[in-house]
Design a protein around this motif. Structure first.
Motif, PDB file in Angstrom:
ATOM      1  N   ASN A 188      16.845  10.321  20.767  1.00 38.04           N
ATOM      2  CA  ASN A 188      17.873  10.467  20.866  1.00 38.04           C
ATOM      3  C   ASN A 188      18.844   8.905  21.628  1.00 38.04           C
ATOM      4  N   ARG A 189      18.677   7.934  21.565  1.00 33.33           N
ATOM      5  CA  ARG A 189      19.437   6.870  21.413  1.00 33.33           C
ATOM      6  C   ARG A 189      20.140   6.318  20.418  1.00 33.33           C
ATOM      7  N   ILE A 190      19.759   6.849  19.333  1.00 30.80           N
ATOM      8  CA  ILE A 190      20.767   6.793  18.335  1.00 30.80           C
ATOM      9  C   ILE A 190      21.335   7.245  17.356  1.00 30.80           C
ATOM     10  N   LYS A 191      21.765   7.447  16.960  1.00 32.30           N
ATOM     11  CA  LYS A 191      22.730   9.001  15.314  1.00 32.30           C
ATOM     12  C   LYS A 191      22.134   7.772  14.230  1.00 32.30           C
ATOM     13  N   TYR A 192      21.210   8.938  13.154  1.00 34.89           N
ATOM     14  CA  TYR A 192      21.218   8.446  12.221  1.00 34.89           C
ATOM     15  C   TYR A 192      21.207   9.166  10.571  1.00 34.89           C
ATOM     16  N   ARG A 193      21.293   9.282   9.875  1.00 30.43           N
ATOM     17  CA  ARG A 193      21.678   9.995   8.794  1.00 30.43           C
ATOM     18  C   ARG A 193      20.828   9.179   7.813  1.00 30.43           C
ATOM     19  N   ASP A 194      20.356  10.538   7.058  1.00 32.28           N
ATOM     20  CA  ASP A 194      19.250  10.336   5.350  1.00 32.28           C
ATOM     21  C   ASP A 194      20.421   9.356   4.852  1.00 32.28           C
ATOM     22  N   THR A 195      19.743   8.610   3.758  1.00 36.48           N
ATOM     23  CA  THR A 195      20.891   8.520   2.530  1.00 36.48           C
ATOM     24  C   THR A 195      19.420   8.251   1.622  1.00 36.48           C
ATOM     25  N   THR A 196      20.569   8.009   0.180  1.00 40.83           N
ATOM     26  CA  THR A 196      19.205   7.412  -1.057  1.00 40.83           C
ATOM     27  C   THR A 196      19.046   5.972  -1.047  1.00 40.83           C
ATOM     28  N   LEU A 197      17.935   6.208  -1.622  1.00 43.76           N
ATOM     29  CA  LEU A 197      18.153   4.424  -2.069  1.00 43.76           C
ATOM     30  C   LEU A 197      19.469   3.577  -2.893  1.00 43.76           C
ATOM     31  N   GLU A 198      19.465   4.359  -3.312  1.00 40.26           N
ATOM     32  CA  GLU A 198      20.866   3.862  -4.582  1.00 40.26           C
ATOM     33  C   GLU A 198      22.225   3.615  -3.500  1.00 40.26           C
ATOM     34  N   GLU A 199      22.546   4.996  -2.382  1.00 44.18           N
ATOM     35  CA  GLU A 199      23.336   4.984  -1.599  1.00 44.18           C
ATOM     36  C   GLU A 199      22.982   3.169  -0.691  1.00 44.18           C
ATOM     37  N   GLU A 220       0.595  -1.109  -0.332  1.00 44.53           N
ATOM     38  CA  GLU A 220      -0.215   0.065  -0.199  1.00 44.53           C
ATOM     39  C   GLU A 220       1.072   1.305   0.198  1.00 44.53           C
ATOM     40  N   ASP A 221       2.212   1.569   0.605  1.00 45.55           N
ATOM     41  CA  ASP A 221       2.494   2.470   0.882  1.00 45.55           C
ATOM     42  C   ASP A 221       4.618   2.463   0.226  1.00 45.55           C
ATOM     43  N   GLU A 222       3.937   3.020  -1.360  1.00 43.37           N
ATOM     44  CA  GLU A 222       4.933   2.824  -2.015  1.00 43.37           C
ATOM     45  C   GLU A 222       6.287   4.045  -1.846  1.00 43.37           C
ATOM     46  N   ASN A 223       6.356   4.344  -0.753  1.00 39.58           N
ATOM     47  CA  ASN A 223       7.532   5.879  -0.532  1.00 39.58           C
ATOM     48  C   ASN A 223       8.572   5.053   0.498  1.00 39.58           C
ATOM     49  N   THR A 224       9.604   3.990   0.095  1.00 41.30           N
ATOM     50  CA  THR A 224      10.230   4.152   1.442  1.00 41.30           C
ATOM     51  C   THR A 224      11.694   4.984   1.092  1.00 41.30           C
ATOM     52  N   ARG A 225      12.066   4.958   2.825  1.00 37.62           N
ATOM     53  CA  ARG A 225      12.913   6.313   2.811  1.00 37.62           C
ATOM     54  C   ARG A 225      13.896   5.358   3.156  1.00 37.62           C
ATOM     55  N   ALA A 226      15.562   6.173   3.546  1.00 36.60           N
ATOM     56  CA  ALA A 226      15.847   5.413   3.774  1.00 36.60           C
ATOM     57  C   ALA A 226      17.264   5.971   4.950  1.00 36.60           C
ATOM     58  N   PHE A 227      18.053   5.306   5.309  1.00 35.33           N
ATOM     59  CA  PHE A 227      18.533   5.639   6.883  1.00 35.33           C
ATOM     60  C   PHE A 227      20.187   5.050   6.937  1.00 35.33           C
ATOM     61  N   ALA A 228      21.209   5.535   7.486  1.00 35.23           N
ATOM     62  CA  ALA A 228      22.312   5.075   8.636  1.00 35.23           C
ATOM     63  C   ALA A 228      21.936   5.587   9.714  1.00 35.23           C
TER      64      ALA A 228
END
Length: 392
Positions: A318-329, A64-72
């Motif tokens: 604040n329990r994690i550190k994260y960063r946005d990435t692209t699906l290609e990355e 139903e939802d095809e708006n996937t986001r990626a993170f490290a």
């Protein structure tokens, strides 16, 4: 009689067995330990076809939802990271569910080091679900347990392969707001028989009489970055086997696609968009994409697929550190995210050698530790050696 999925495509998720109201189906195991449903009580079968309707292979589940986001991302708790395969995000999500009196299902070793899904309802037991287990996990009874918890308004986190998550979703037939499904970037599911034989062969090679007291196939004592993790087996007398995973026989057989389930080579559950809420994995290549996210302790790839997944991830705060990435990355060095591994033509020969008790023969020659005789055929090798001898 009901039509079940072809054995070459069946993923062994247990949805059909769990759904049968008359208990006419059971999971049976082939000669290398993979589970398949079988109609064992034809007289009781009412031909309701519920088993067919919940099969994730026979019935495609729409996303139903095809708006996937990626993170490290990684946990800021160094102990959690040390005990985890990658960045410890699974543990952080599980802690969130347990804090609400929820229950977490995931793969664990039993007392014989075979893999099965279990329920954990306390922080003290959560360590059983951490780390990678490279063998097919037994799921009998798990789907009905989860359904009971959900109907009792209890929060559940189900961590499993993409096909097992698809099986649970097909079995439940509705999207419970209290269910969080977490799958992972899956290379394939290795044979339980090969894993069992490997443990005994490893024990023999290590000169041990007793079974191991600890197995960690993703130890970080040699690091994590650039695939530097190790396989470690410890024994009650204090002795230890340790090898960088690229040099370990079992990991070579698995990573080179000789011992996975047949259906893994035509997997229907690859891609960025999935029916799970969150996909986790190792963020291989993060050292080039975002070096500040790689300190050698493990970094998770996190794909968010649903609003439930987005909420659960954001609540980690604040329990994690994260960063946005692209699906290609995210997929650059994670081909298993998008593509099924090709089946090696020597797969049956290799499994045949192992079934016949010849696992130790696979320690010699060839890049993947598999004898040339097994891969190319004994007569071919004899001719080849003869030709080389004559040439010289």
């Amino acid at each position: 009689m009901p039509t079940l999925a072809n054995m070459n495509l069946c993923v062994g998720c247990t949805a059909c067995v769990s759904k049968c109201p008359k208990h006419c189906l059971n999971m049976v195991y082939d000669d290398v330990g993979f589970a398949y449903p079988k109609l064992t009580n034809t007289e009781q079968c009412k031909k309701c076809n519920l088993c067919e309707r919940v099969c994730p292979i026979l019935n495609k589940i729409e996303i139903e939802d095809e708006n996937t986001r990626a993170f490290a991302a990684f946990s800021l708790d160094n102990q959690i990271r040390l005990e985890s395969s990658s960045g410890g995000i699974f543990t952080e999500l599980a802690l969130q569910v347990l804090s609400k009196n929820g229950v977490v299902y995931g793969a664990a070793y039993n007392d014989k080091w075979m893999v099965e899904h279990i329920a954990v309802d306390s922080i003290e037991k959560l360590h059983k679900l951490r780390g990678a287990k490279y063998a097919e996990s037994r799921l009998e009874g798990v789907f009905t347990e989860i359904e009971r918890h959900l109907n009792n308004k209890r929060e559940v986190l189900f961590s499993a392969t993409p096909c097992q998550v698809a099986g649970l979703k097909a079995f439940l037939k509705c999207d419970y707001s209290s269910l969080l499904c977490v799958d992972f970037v899956c290379h394939g599911i290795p044979s339980p028989l090969v894993w069992e034989k490997y443990i005994y062969e490893r024990k023999r090679a290590d000169g041990e009489m007793e079974m191991p007291c600890l197995i960690n196939q993703r130890s970080k004592h040699t690091g994590w970055s650039r695939y530097s993790y190790s396989s470690v087996i410890e024994y009650p007398d204090g002795r230890k086997y340790s090898a960088v995973s690229s040099e370990d026989l079992f990991m070579k057989l698995f990573c080179n696609d000789y011992i996975s389930r047949k259906s893994c080579h035509s997997c229907a559950f690859k891609g960025y968009d999935r029916i799970s809420d969150i996909t986790l994995g190792d963020f291989w290549g993060i050292w080039d994409i975002a070096p500040e996210m790689d300190d050698g302790k493990g970094t998770s790839l996190v794909l968010i697929h649903s609003e439930k997944g987005r909420k659960a991830f954001s609540n980690l705060g604040n329990r994690i550190k994260y960063r946005d990435t692209t699906l290609e990355e995210a997929s650059k060095e994670n081909s298993a995210l998008l593509c099924a591994a090709l089946e090696k033509k020597e797969r049956e020969n290799v499994l045949g050698e192992i079934k016949n008790g010849n696992l130790s023969k696979l320690y010699v020659l060839f890049p993947s530790d598999i004898p040339t005789e097994v891969l190319l055929g004994k007569k071919f090798v004899q001719k080849l050696m003869k030709a080389i001898f004559q040439k010289n």
